[in-house]
Design a protein around this motif. Structure first.
Motif, PDB file in Angstrom:
ATOM      1  N   LEU A  80      49.155  33.598  32.201  1.00  0.00           N
ATOM      2  CA  LEU A  80      50.526  33.606  31.864  1.00  0.00           C
ATOM      3  C   LEU A  80      50.662  33.887  32.020  1.00  0.00           C
ATOM      4  O   LEU A  80      51.982  33.354  32.253  1.00  0.00           O
ATOM      5  CB  LEU A  80      49.278  34.385  30.356  1.00  0.00           C
ATOM      6  N   ARG A  81      50.661  34.890  32.988  1.00  0.00           N
ATOM      7  CA  ARG A  81      51.364  35.428  33.933  1.00  0.00           C
ATOM      8  C   ARG A  81      50.713  36.628  35.421  1.00  0.00           C
ATOM      9  O   ARG A  81      49.922  36.723  34.868  1.00  0.00           O
ATOM     10  CB  ARG A  81      52.920  36.344  33.651  1.00  0.00           C
ATOM     11  N   SER A  82      51.819  37.014  36.239  1.00  0.00           N
ATOM     12  CA  SER A  82      50.980  37.556  37.262  1.00  0.00           C
ATOM     13  C   SER A  82      50.294  38.842  36.402  1.00  0.00           C
ATOM     14  O   SER A  82      51.149  39.251  36.329  1.00  0.00           O
ATOM     15  CB  SER A  82      51.747  37.924  38.612  1.00  0.00           C
ATOM     16  N   PRO A  83      48.958  39.421  37.011  1.00  0.00           N
ATOM     17  CA  PRO A  83      48.730  40.859  36.712  1.00  0.00           C
ATOM     18  C   PRO A  83      49.043  41.694  37.395  1.00  0.00           C
ATOM     19  O   PRO A  83      50.027  41.112  38.302  1.00  0.00           O
ATOM     20  CB  PRO A  83      46.640  39.970  37.108  1.00  0.00           C
ATOM     21  N   LEU A  84      49.865  43.029  35.874  1.00  0.00           N
ATOM     22  CA  LEU A  84      50.117  44.554  37.486  1.00  0.00           C
ATOM     23  C   LEU A  84      49.074  44.538  38.681  1.00  0.00           C
ATOM     24  O   LEU A  84      47.769  43.883  38.724  1.00  0.00           O
ATOM     25  CB  LEU A  84      49.730  45.718  36.405  1.00  0.00           C
ATOM     26  N   PRO A  85      49.593  45.107  39.634  1.00  0.00           N
ATOM     27  CA  PRO A  85      48.682  45.690  40.447  1.00  0.00           C
ATOM     28  C   PRO A  85      47.336  46.744  39.741  1.00  0.00           C
ATOM     29  O   PRO A  85      47.683  46.696  39.515  1.00  0.00           O
ATOM     30  CB  PRO A  85      50.101  46.494  41.468  1.00  0.00           C
ATOM     31  N   ALA A  86      46.480  46.268  40.928  1.00  0.00           N
ATOM     32  CA  ALA A  86      45.335  47.499  40.365  1.00  0.00           C
ATOM     33  C   ALA A  86      45.635  48.639  40.856  1.00  0.00           C
ATOM     34  O   ALA A  86      46.734  48.793  41.703  1.00  0.00           O
ATOM     35  CB  ALA A  86      44.301  46.359  41.815  1.00  0.00           C
ATOM     36  N   ILE A 123      39.876  28.249  40.487  1.00  0.00           N
ATOM     37  CA  ILE A 123      41.345  29.236  40.402  1.00  0.00           C
ATOM     38  C   ILE A 123      41.924  27.970  38.915  1.00  0.00           C
ATOM     39  O   ILE A 123      42.389  28.039  38.225  1.00  0.00           O
ATOM     40  CB  ILE A 123      41.612  30.000  40.309  1.00  0.00           C
ATOM     41  N   ARG A 124      43.025  27.527  39.645  1.00  0.00           N
ATOM     42  CA  ARG A 124      44.067  27.157  39.366  1.00  0.00           C
ATOM     43  C   ARG A 124      43.821  25.688  38.539  1.00  0.00           C
ATOM     44  O   ARG A 124      44.550  25.766  37.466  1.00  0.00           O
ATOM     45  CB  ARG A 124      44.952  26.248  40.439  1.00  0.00           C
ATOM     46  N   ARG A 125      42.417  25.123  38.143  1.00  0.00           N
ATOM     47  CA  ARG A 125      42.026  24.097  37.500  1.00  0.00           C
ATOM     48  C   ARG A 125      41.782  24.860  36.515  1.00  0.00           C
ATOM     49  O   ARG A 125      41.918  24.689  34.989  1.00  0.00           O
ATOM     50  CB  ARG A 125      41.365  22.643  37.796  1.00  0.00           C
ATOM     51  N   MET A 126      41.363  25.829  36.687  1.00  0.00           N
ATOM     52  CA  MET A 126      40.470  26.748  34.982  1.00  0.00           C
ATOM     53  C   MET A 126      41.634  27.177  34.741  1.00  0.00           C
ATOM     54  O   MET A 126      41.403  27.694  33.046  1.00  0.00           O
ATOM     55  CB  MET A 126      39.835  27.528  36.178  1.00  0.00           C
ATOM     56  N   GLY A 127      42.361  27.883  35.328  1.00  0.00           N
ATOM     57  CA  GLY A 127      43.671  28.497  34.743  1.00  0.00           C
ATOM     58  C   GLY A 127      44.308  27.367  33.811  1.00  0.00           C
ATOM     59  O   GLY A 127      44.687  27.410  32.355  1.00  0.00           O
ATOM     60  N   GLN A 128      43.869  26.201  34.371  1.00  0.00           N
ATOM     61  CA  GLN A 128      45.456  25.126  33.317  1.00  0.00           C
ATOM     62  C   GLN A 128      44.492  24.848  32.557  1.00  0.00           C
ATOM     63  O   GLN A 128      45.271  24.610  31.348  1.00  0.00           O
ATOM     64  CB  GLN A 128      45.699  23.689  34.333  1.00  0.00           C
ATOM     65  N   VAL A 129      43.464  24.935  32.801  1.00  0.00           N
ATOM     66  CA  VAL A 129      42.196  23.846  31.214  1.00  0.00           C
ATOM     67  C   VAL A 129      42.773  25.193  29.768  1.00  0.00           C
ATOM     68  O   VAL A 129      42.134  25.234  28.881  1.00  0.00           O
ATOM     69  CB  VAL A 129      41.092  23.964  31.461  1.00  0.00           C
ATOM     70  N   PHE A 130      41.982  26.689  30.628  1.00  0.00           N
ATOM     71  CA  PHE A 130      41.921  28.113  29.643  1.00  0.00           C
ATOM     72  C   PHE A 130      42.997  28.160  28.958  1.00  0.00           C
ATOM     73  O   PHE A 130      43.443  28.170  27.709  1.00  0.00           O
ATOM     74  CB  PHE A 130      41.470  29.013  30.838  1.00  0.00           C
ATOM     75  N   ALA A 131      44.609  28.304  29.828  1.00  0.00           N
ATOM     76  CA  ALA A 131      45.808  28.365  28.668  1.00  0.00           C
ATOM     77  C   ALA A 131      45.606  27.271  27.540  1.00  0.00           C
ATOM     78  O   ALA A 131      46.574  27.367  26.777  1.00  0.00           O
ATOM     79  CB  ALA A 131      46.748  27.628  29.965  1.00  0.00           C
ATOM     80  N   ARG A 132      45.030  26.314  28.157  1.00  0.00           N
ATOM     81  CA  ARG A 132      45.034  24.862  26.795  1.00  0.00           C
ATOM     82  C   ARG A 132      44.238  25.021  25.187  1.00  0.00           C
ATOM     83  O   ARG A 132      44.600  25.303  24.510  1.00  0.00           O
ATOM     84  CB  ARG A 132      45.087  23.677  27.325  1.00  0.00           C
ATOM     85  N   ARG A 133      43.252  25.475  25.998  1.00  0.00           N
ATOM     86  CA  ARG A 133      41.831  26.208  25.532  1.00  0.00           C
ATOM     87  C   ARG A 133      42.302  27.577  24.522  1.00  0.00           C
ATOM     88  O   ARG A 133      42.246  27.149  23.183  1.00  0.00           O
ATOM     89  CB  ARG A 133      40.517  26.219  25.863  1.00  0.00           C
ATOM     90  N   ARG A 134      43.325  27.866  25.413  1.00  0.00           N
ATOM     91  CA  ARG A 134      43.685  29.618  24.370  1.00  0.00           C
ATOM     92  C   ARG A 134      44.542  28.994  23.001  1.00  0.00           C
ATOM     93  O   ARG A 134      44.490  29.867  22.271  1.00  0.00           O
ATOM     94  CB  ARG A 134      43.990  29.895  25.178  1.00  0.00           C
ATOM     95  N   GLN A 135      45.577  27.701  23.615  1.00  0.00           N
ATOM     96  CA  GLN A 135      46.183  27.627  22.602  1.00  0.00           C
ATOM     97  C   GLN A 135      45.909  27.368  21.691  1.00  0.00           C
ATOM     98  O   GLN A 135      46.440  26.980  20.268  1.00  0.00           O
ATOM     99  CB  GLN A 135      47.359  27.108  23.282  1.00  0.00           C
ATOM    100  N   VAL A 136      44.900  26.592  21.687  1.00  0.00           N
ATOM    101  CA  VAL A 136      44.189  25.194  20.491  1.00  0.00           C
ATOM    102  C   VAL A 136      43.225  26.107  19.320  1.00  0.00           C
ATOM    103  O   VAL A 136      43.788  26.138  18.177  1.00  0.00           O
ATOM    104  CB  VAL A 136      42.897  24.530  20.477  1.00  0.00           C
ATOM    105  N   GLU A 170      43.900  29.300  19.197  1.00  0.00           N
ATOM    106  CA  GLU A 170      44.671  30.441  19.068  1.00  0.00           C
ATOM    107  C   GLU A 170      45.165  29.466  17.698  1.00  0.00           C
ATOM    108  O   GLU A 170      45.335  30.583  16.430  1.00  0.00           O
ATOM    109  CB  GLU A 170      46.085  31.134  19.327  1.00  0.00           C
ATOM    110  N   GLN A 171      45.723  28.734  17.340  1.00  0.00           N
ATOM    111  CA  GLN A 171      46.271  27.573  16.270  1.00  0.00           C
ATOM    112  C   GLN A 171      45.127  27.987  15.133  1.00  0.00           C
ATOM    113  O   GLN A 171      45.647  28.076  14.192  1.00  0.00           O
ATOM    114  CB  GLN A 171      46.745  26.627  17.066  1.00  0.00           C
ATOM    115  N   ALA A 172      43.777  27.417  15.698  1.00  0.00           N
ATOM    116  CA  ALA A 172      42.454  27.465  14.945  1.00  0.00           C
ATOM    117  C   ALA A 172      42.726  28.383  13.640  1.00  0.00           C
ATOM    118  O   ALA A 172      42.347  28.049  12.975  1.00  0.00           O
ATOM    119  CB  ALA A 172      41.366  26.753  15.798  1.00  0.00           C
ATOM    120  N   LEU A 173      42.368  30.466  14.577  1.00  0.00           N
ATOM    121  CA  LEU A 173      42.456  31.049  14.249  1.00  0.00           C
ATOM    122  C   LEU A 173      43.421  31.208  13.023  1.00  0.00           C
ATOM    123  O   LEU A 173      43.173  31.488  12.298  1.00  0.00           O
ATOM    124  CB  LEU A 173      42.199  32.297  14.912  1.00  0.00           C
ATOM    125  N   ALA A 174      44.221  31.214  13.367  1.00  0.00           N
ATOM    126  CA  ALA A 174      45.604  31.292  12.747  1.00  0.00           C
ATOM    127  C   ALA A 174      45.806  30.586  11.391  1.00  0.00           C
ATOM    128  O   ALA A 174      45.822  30.806  10.115  1.00  0.00           O
ATOM    129  CB  ALA A 174      47.008  31.168  13.010  1.00  0.00           C
TER     130      ALA A 174
END
Length: 491
Positions: free
Chosen positions: A306-312, A383-396, A398-402
């Motif tokens: 979603l966005r860059s994480p905060l520093p550790a 990691i890039r591929r996972m991020g793109q797929v996870f972003a889509r799955r999360r969107q789906v 969250e919509q289903a939960l709503a």
């Protein structure tokens, strides 16, 4: 496959002739499941020499077993376990009553009885697996991992494959972590300030063993990663639980007597709360006042789509009081069991010595394979591929939960791979889990993340790391139906 002659031993207490003893020995091997159908037995000459008996005795035993359909003879090939041999029983075939030890007295310490749940090993056969921490085979880079493994097995890397590092680690892996992984979290370290571990859980265990005693107190988040609580209870230290809020661990609520503080600031486990920068600084200041150490478990920072994480926290530490735990098991695959600890030299030296006395070091070829996978850029692509797929799955999701009006309790600010949920009061999510499994849906009940018998039972976790986007809506619909049913029963 041939059965090794070394596996055959005559029972000195067996009764009867030598021939009868040999027949009993082979029949027991088949009935116990040690010898399987189609496996070849040693030649009569070889077995006779091994047992110190005449060849004719073995031949007669084989002939009798063939007549009883335990064995079959094949021309010019010898004797094999028959395809019609009796099936081994499903129960333990050992004679009862052999164990005469009183284990309630013999055991000096017990490590069972914790709250770590039993996760289904057959999760992939479920149609709707909302399970956390498993690998999605459709996303994993099989070809390049295989290539890196073959490279690590080559003659060039023979030393890395076969050497006993004793208490050291693969220098190529250490170099990558120091030059690439840690700087992304704002952390700068030297080689003697890092230790490779068998995953994050092993890192947490080493940390607990080195830092905690029966007279020291560990502060942990409530709820928290259940395996961490088990580890700390086994260390026999005092435990102080601190309730988390929407921003994670509140520094003001920490007990002043805590010696070590365990926290997951980037993605609180399991609520997904993300600790903001102001609170991170406040936590460091509070730990300084208390003269306490902080163990930062940064288990999922790579999954920040979603966005860059905060520093550790470790990157903000100017006192050397933060110990950083990282892992590749969540981002590459859990069976890899590869993590790392970053801390002050004195601390790492003690952890290194403890690790050496237990398992010496993680296997060299695994470390070298991972080093190639990381350094050749395959990890970043994954990691890039996972991020793109996870972003889509999360969107789906969250919509289903709503759409179904289900109660979301916690989302990761930067991403992650799961959503923390709360069911209506009176609903036991362990019972919900049972009902859902019958409909090919897997969830993770939340009760094990809490401490004590009064732990709430209506929380659960939904992960989207191992389920395709197109199946999520149907799985959530089934979940909603079962929740509604249990809610009506609770009223």
């Amino acid at each position: 496959m041939a059965i090794s002659v070394e596996t055959f031993f005559l029972n000195p207490d067996a009764e009867g002739t030598l021939q009868a003893k040999i027949q009993q020995m082979i029949a027991e091997g088949i009935l116990s499941g040690r010898f399987r159908k189609g496996e070849k037995l040693p030649s009569s000459r070889k077995l006779a020499r091994h047992l110190g008996v005449s060849r004719i005795t073995v031949t007669l035993a084989y002939t009798e077993l063939q007549a009883s359909d335990y064995l079959e003879a094949r021309d010019r090939s010898g004797y094999f376990v028959s395809q019609n041999a009796p099936e081994p029983p499903e129960f333990d075939a050992r004679a009862p009553g052999r164990d005469t030890i009183d284990w309630s007295r013999a055991l000096g310490r017990r490590f069972t009885g914790g709250n770590t749940p039993e996760k289904p090993q057959d999760w992939s056969r479920y149609r709707y697996p909302f399970v956390f921490g498993q690998t999605d085979p459709s996303l994993f880079d099989h070809a390049n991992w295989r290539h890196c493994a073959l490279q690590a097995l080559g003659q060039k890397d023979f030393q890395a494959l076969t050497t006993d590092y004793y208490d050291q680690d693969d220098p190529k892996l250490i170099e990558f972590i120091l030059r690439h992984t840690l700087p992304r979290r704002g952390i700068l370290a030297q080689p003697d300030e890092i230790l490779v571990t068998m995953g994050a859980q092993n890192a947490l265990w080493l940390t607990a063993q080195v830092l905690l005693t029966q007279r020291r107190t560990a502060a942990i988040e409530e709820p928290c990663y259940h395996a961490l609580r088990d580890i700390l209870m086994q260390s026999r230290c005092y435990l102080a639980s601190v309730d988390v809020d929407r921003d994670g661990l509140p520094p003001a609520d920490l007990p002043r007597y805590a010696d070590v503080i365990f926290t997951t600031p980037s993605h609180q486990a399991p609520t997904n709360a993300t600790m903001p920068m102001a609170r991170r600084k406040a936590l460091l200041e509070k730990a300084r006042e208390m003269d306490a150490l902080i163990v930062e478990d940064d288990y999922e920072f790579e999954i920040s789509f979603l966005r860059s994480p905060l520093p550790a926290l470790k990157s903000l530490d100017t006192d050397g009081r933060v110990i950083y735990v990282g892992s590749f098991s969540k981002s590459i695959f859990p069976g890899l069991r590869l993590g790392y600890l970053v801390g002050s030299r004195q601390f790492i030296r003690e952890c290194r010595a403890l690790r050496a006395s237990v398992l010496r070091h993680p296997p060299g070829h695994i470390q070298r394979t991972a080093a190639y996978f990381l350094s050749l850029g395959h990890y970043d692509s994954l990691i890039r591929r996972m991020g793109q797929v996870f972003a889509r799955r999360r969107q789906v999701m969250e919509q289903a939960l709503a759409d179904h009006g289900l109660g979301v309790e916690g989302r990761g600010v930067f991403g992650g791979s799961s959503i923390w949920m709360r069911a209506p009061d009176g609903v036991d999510t362990a019972e919900l889990d049972e009902r859902l499994r019958a409909r090919s849906v897997l969830i993770e009940p939340g009760q094990p993340f809490f401490r004590g018998p009064a732990a709430p039972r209506n929380y659960y976790r939904l992960a989207y790391s191992s389920i395709p986007s197109e199946r999520i809506p149907d799985g959530i619909a089934i979940l909603s139906e079962e929740l509604a049913h249990l809610r009506r029963l609770a009223l």
